[in-house]
Design a protein around this motif. Sequence first.
Motif, PDB file in Angstrom:
ATOM      1  N   GLY A   1       0.800  -1.219   0.000  1.00  0.00           N
ATOM      2  CA  GLY A   1       0.000   0.000   0.000  1.00  0.00           C
ATOM      3  C   GLY A   1       0.829   1.264   0.000  1.00  0.00           C
ATOM      4  O   GLY A   1       0.427   2.280  -0.579  1.00  0.00           O
ATOM      5  N   GLY A   2       1.999   1.214   0.635  1.00  0.00           N
ATOM      6  CA  GLY A   2       2.862   2.389   0.640  1.00  0.00           C
ATOM      7  C   GLY A   2       3.309   2.757  -0.764  1.00  0.00           C
ATOM      8  O   GLY A   2       3.297   3.935  -1.148  1.00  0.00           O
ATOM      9  N   VAL A   3       3.702   1.761  -1.557  1.00  0.00           N
ATOM     10  CA  VAL A   3       4.115   2.023  -2.936  1.00  0.00           C
ATOM     11  C   VAL A   3       2.924   2.497  -3.761  1.00  0.00           C
ATOM     12  O   VAL A   3       3.026   3.460  -4.535  1.00  0.00           O
ATOM     13  CB  VAL A   3       4.752   0.766  -3.558  1.00  0.00           C
ATOM     14  N   ARG A   4       1.789   1.841  -3.593  1.00  0.00           N
ATOM     15  CA  ARG A   4       0.589   2.267  -4.326  1.00  0.00           C
ATOM     16  C   ARG A   4       0.250   3.727  -4.031  1.00  0.00           C
ATOM     17  O   ARG A   4      -0.002   4.518  -4.955  1.00  0.00           O
ATOM     18  CB  ARG A   4      -0.595   1.373  -3.931  1.00  0.00           C
ATOM     19  N   ASN A   5       0.264   4.111  -2.770  1.00  0.00           N
ATOM     20  CA  ASN A   5      -0.103   5.473  -2.401  1.00  0.00           C
ATOM     21  C   ASN A   5       0.915   6.500  -2.882  1.00  0.00           C
ATOM     22  O   ASN A   5       0.555   7.610  -3.273  1.00  0.00           O
ATOM     23  CB  ASN A   5      -0.289   5.569  -0.888  1.00  0.00           C
ATOM     24  N   ILE A   6       2.190   6.131  -2.863  1.00  0.00           N
ATOM     25  CA  ILE A   6       3.220   7.033  -3.382  1.00  0.00           C
ATOM     26  C   ILE A   6       3.007   7.275  -4.874  1.00  0.00           C
ATOM     27  O   ILE A   6       3.045   8.415  -5.351  1.00  0.00           O
ATOM     28  CB  ILE A   6       4.625   6.461  -3.124  1.00  0.00           C
ATOM     29  N   LEU A   7       2.752   6.217  -5.627  1.00  0.00           N
ATOM     30  CA  LEU A   7       2.557   6.364  -7.067  1.00  0.00           C
ATOM     31  C   LEU A   7       1.332   7.221  -7.374  1.00  0.00           C
ATOM     32  O   LEU A   7       1.353   8.059  -8.286  1.00  0.00           O
ATOM     33  CB  LEU A   7       2.434   4.989  -7.722  1.00  0.00           C
ATOM     34  N   LEU A   8       0.273   7.021  -6.625  1.00  0.00           N
ATOM     35  CA  LEU A   8      -0.924   7.826  -6.828  1.00  0.00           C
ATOM     36  C   LEU A   8      -0.663   9.290  -6.480  1.00  0.00           C
ATOM     37  O   LEU A   8      -1.149  10.199  -7.158  1.00  0.00           O
ATOM     38  CB  LEU A   8      -2.071   7.280  -5.986  1.00  0.00           C
ATOM     39  N   ALA A   9       0.103   9.517  -5.415  1.00  0.00           N
ATOM     40  CA  ALA A   9       0.362  10.886  -4.961  1.00  0.00           C
ATOM     41  C   ALA A   9       1.306  11.637  -5.897  1.00  0.00           C
ATOM     42  O   ALA A   9       1.309  12.874  -5.905  1.00  0.00           O
ATOM     43  CB  ALA A   9       0.951  10.856  -3.544  1.00  0.00           C
ATOM     44  N   LEU A  10       2.092  10.924  -6.687  1.00  0.00           N
ATOM     45  CA  LEU A  10       3.054  11.589  -7.571  1.00  0.00           C
ATOM     46  C   LEU A  10       2.383  12.374  -8.689  1.00  0.00           C
ATOM     47  O   LEU A  10       2.948  13.344  -9.192  1.00  0.00           O
ATOM     48  CB  LEU A  10       4.009  10.561  -8.181  1.00  0.00           C
ATOM     49  N   GLY A  11       1.205  11.948  -9.101  1.00  0.00           N
ATOM     50  CA  GLY A  11       0.568  12.625 -10.226  1.00  0.00           C
ATOM     51  C   GLY A  11       1.420  12.524 -11.472  1.00  0.00           C
ATOM     52  O   GLY A  11       1.814  11.434 -11.881  1.00  0.00           O
ATOM     53  N   ASP A  12       1.749  13.661 -12.084  1.00  0.00           N
ATOM     54  CA  ASP A  12       2.550  13.672 -13.310  1.00  0.00           C
ATOM     55  C   ASP A  12       4.057  13.735 -13.056  1.00  0.00           C
ATOM     56  O   ASP A  12       4.838  13.729 -14.004  1.00  0.00           O
ATOM     57  CB  ASP A  12       2.146  14.860 -14.186  1.00  0.00           C
TER      58      ASP A  12
END
Length: 258
Positions: free
Chosen positions: A95-106
Amino acid sequence: MSQQQNITDVLMVGATGSFGRIAVQAAQHHGLRPRALVRDIRRAEKLLPGVELVHGDLEDPASLRRALHGADALVLTHGSGSDSRPDARAHIDYGGVRNILLALGDARPRVALMTSVCATRHDVPGANPWKRRSERLLRASGLPYTIVRPGWFDHADPTQRRLVLDQGGTADGGIARDQITETLVRSLLTDSALGKTFELTATDGEEQNDWSVLLSALKADAPRSVDGILDPANLPVTAEPQALRADLDAAGSPRKAG
């Protein structure tokens, strides 16, 4: 040593852990400017004196968006080891990786992710499929990455300093913590590390210094593949729960593929 992109500001995720603190030192040694993602600023000030701290929680995407802003690269050494929840691996390792990727945006920082030498294995007690799932998200994202699967840390003798980089998920052996963190940081600074997944152990002998040569000997992961180039086909994506397949689709959306 060549660089694929200009990297200065590195967000360290898992920075207060036993690996993270050494990774911060490695980043500083190579002239990078590490920023530590922490949940408890006061505690982190004691563990990481003089290091820039940024508040964030891997389970709070809003806090991650603020923390990730301006990062040229990420070093991910986080883990669920101290979390007693039965589903901690799903929440933290994955979940940490998933949330980081989502938070990165573009944003498209370079990423060095630490997982495990057992990431693709089912025959080792305690092996964690959530780490492999986190790897899949990173590959699907289209971000520039290196995935390091270290062996059994603290199980290497002092004479075992010669690095062994393998692929295919069958490696076994020990490795010192400082060698793991050095590899993670070096992977950010070496073109031949891009798009590669490998197991990392050590054997008797002196440590090598030519990282370009070491990493050039590895095969890059196949474009658009969610698994490492030589990974065993023992966790089919088609057999994964729908929620995990949806996460893969979200990670690989066009805004991230760039």
